[in-house]
Scaffold this motif. Structure first.
Motif, mmCIF file in Angstrom:
data_model
loop_
_atom_site.group_PDB
_atom_site.id
_atom_site.type_symbol
_atom_site.label_atom_id
_atom_site.label_comp_id
_atom_site.label_asym_id
_atom_site.label_seq_id
_atom_site.Cartn_x
_atom_site.Cartn_y
_atom_site.Cartn_z
ATOM 1 N N LYS A 9 14.302 -6.005 -0.314
ATOM 2 C CA LYS A 9 14.354 -5.710 1.110
ATOM 3 C C LYS A 9 14.158 -4.217 1.302
ATOM 4 O O LYS A 9 14.883 -3.396 0.747
ATOM 5 N N TYR A 11 13.350 -1.025 4.186
ATOM 6 C CA TYR A 11 13.344 -0.531 5.560
ATOM 7 C C TYR A 11 12.535 0.760 5.562
ATOM 8 O O TYR A 11 13.054 1.823 5.217
ATOM 9 N N ALA A 16 16.575 -1.187 0.090
ATOM 10 C CA ALA A 16 17.985 -1.579 0.064
ATOM 11 C C ALA A 16 18.280 -2.523 -1.095
ATOM 12 O O ALA A 16 19.357 -2.462 -1.698
ATOM 13 N N GLY A 39 23.794 -2.743 -1.674
ATOM 14 C CA GLY A 39 22.847 -3.812 -1.385
ATOM 15 C C GLY A 39 23.461 -5.198 -1.466
ATOM 16 O O GLY A 39 22.749 -6.201 -1.364
ATOM 17 N N SER A 41 25.659 -6.895 0.667
ATOM 18 C CA SER A 41 25.600 -7.670 1.907
ATOM 19 C C SER A 41 24.163 -8.025 2.272
ATOM 20 O O SER A 41 23.887 -9.125 2.761
ATOM 21 N N THR A 42 23.238 -7.107 2.026
ATOM 22 C CA THR A 42 21.826 -7.380 2.325
ATOM 23 C C THR A 42 21.313 -8.544 1.484
ATOM 24 O O THR A 42 20.622 -9.439 1.983
ATOM 25 N N THR A 43 21.671 -8.563 0.205
ATOM 26 C CA THR A 43 21.261 -9.661 -0.665
ATOM 27 C C THR A 43 21.852 -10.976 -0.185
ATOM 28 O O THR A 43 21.157 -12.009 -0.120
ATOM 29 N N LYS A 45 22.833 -11.798 2.828
ATOM 30 C CA LYS A 45 22.205 -12.193 4.087
ATOM 31 C C LYS A 45 20.851 -12.864 3.838
ATOM 32 O O LYS A 45 20.484 -13.827 4.523
ATOM 33 N N MET A 46 20.111 -12.359 2.857
ATOM 34 C CA MET A 46 18.822 -12.983 2.539
ATOM 35 C C MET A 46 19.007 -14.365 1.939
ATOM 36 O O MET A 46 18.286 -15.311 2.288
ATOM 37 N N LEU A 51 18.478 -12.989 7.001
ATOM 38 C CA LEU A 51 17.635 -11.802 6.912
ATOM 39 C C LEU A 51 16.441 -12.136 6.025
ATOM 40 O O LEU A 51 16.617 -12.654 4.924
ATOM 41 N N GLY A 207 20.678 -0.882 -5.071
ATOM 42 C CA GLY A 207 19.772 -2.010 -4.866
ATOM 43 C C GLY A 207 19.338 -2.718 -6.122
ATOM 44 O O GLY A 207 18.525 -3.644 -6.065
#
Length: 317
Positions: A9, A11, A16, A39, A41-43, A45-46, A51, A207
């Motif tokens: 991910k 930006y 991230a 990273g 929460s981003t992972t 969410k994907m 996301l 990340g």
């Protein structure tokens, strides 16, 4: 049950999540561990389908989270960071709403809602609006909505955040009980939580995956693995004993806990010779402990400096 392949991910120029690849098998509780901004929460969410990835892919129970998003979400329960909800709704109304949105109808809906109310001990706040609840109760309501449809996969982002020690104990017991027939990913910054509920831990920073191992394997990387800690009033005598054991590499003293710790040379066992020599010298100890390793020290070592980069290459290999 969960598989990511070069999941990334970005930006703009900021990355991230950087080409993360891992699998989680049925019955595993995977601890997703890392410093703030790593990273995690981003992972999650994907994987949960909230996301979209910039590149790479993720699947849940064989369903791609982008190409087969609805099927993936049907088998996934997701507790986001902060446990967002509809604050003006009561706890009962919110759980009924989530159950209906999940396609649970009639008597089955009433049964499932009552089951999660019982498991999370929510009876006293059922008619209270969620915005008026304490942080701990909001977290418990968030966990209840994540499991109301009895999903095969659970994605839990900081599930015990804001809970008191008794509530943390209850939630950890719940996770352990559900792990028998579910696949669970738990994001946490609480190291003791990894040891309490996780069968496997992934450490992520900047990340990238830096380590992927069982909690015991991570502890074995600690310089305190097989170290011996002791408490005694005869500090000078104990230090003299530790200095005489050939396989002791170093001795540390904690002025706060007043504990001596003998660190072994790599691959050496020092508990027996230390115990025997203490007895032979007549030095009384109130506590003598063999350490398995210190997760906090391993975490700091892995997430800082060149060693972290080396471990990232090792994890990708």
């Amino acid at each position: 049950m969960i598989e990511t392949r070069q999941l990334s991910k970005r930006y703009g120029e900021f990355t991230a999540v950087d080409a993360i690849t891992f699998k989680v098998e049925p019955g595993q509780v995977l601890g997703f561990l890392g410093p703030n901004g790593a990273g995690k929460s981003t992972t999650m969410k994907m994987i949960a389908g909230f996301l979209g990835p910039s590149s790479g892919s993720a699947s849940v129970c064989g369903h791609d989270v982008v190409d087969d998003a609805l099927a993936a979400k049907r088998v996934t329960g997701y507790l986001p960071e902060g446990a967002p909800s509809y604050g003006e709704m009561t706890t009962r109304a919110f759980l009924n709403f989530i159950a209906e949105a999940r396609g649970i109808r009639g008597a089955r809906r009433a049964q499932r809602v009552e089951e999660v109310i019982e498991r999370l001990h929510l009876h006293n706040v059922l008619e209270q609006s969620i915005e008026t609840l304490s942080k701990g109760f909001k977290r418990r309501v968030g966990l209840a909505q994540a499991i109301v449809h009895d999903p095969a996969v659970l994605i839990l982002d900081e599930p015990t955040d804001g809970l008191d020690p008794n509530q943390k104990f209850e939630v950890r017991n719940l996770i352990n009980a559900m792990a028998k027939d579910k696949t669970i990913v738990v994001s946490t910054h609480i190291l003791e939580e990894v040891q309490a509920v996780c069968t496997r831990a992934v450490i992520i920073a900047r990340g990238k995956i830096l380590a992927d191992a069982t909690p015991a394997e991570l502890e074995a990387r600690s310089r305190y693995h097989q170290a011996v800690s002791l408490t005694t009033t005869n500090l000078a005598g104990a230090k003299d004993v530790l200095a005489r054991v050939a396989d002791v590499a170093a001795v540390e003293y904690d002025t706060i806990t007043r504990r001596l710790t003998a660190i072994p040379k790599p691959g050496r066992q020092i508990f027996a010779p230390i115990s025997e020599l203490l007895q032979a010298q007549g030095i009384a100890v109130s506590e003598l402990q063999l350490e398995s390793g210190r997760m906090d020290e391993v975490f700091r070592t892995i997430t800082h400096g060149d060693l972290g980069e080396d471990l990232a290459e090792e994890a990708r290999a």
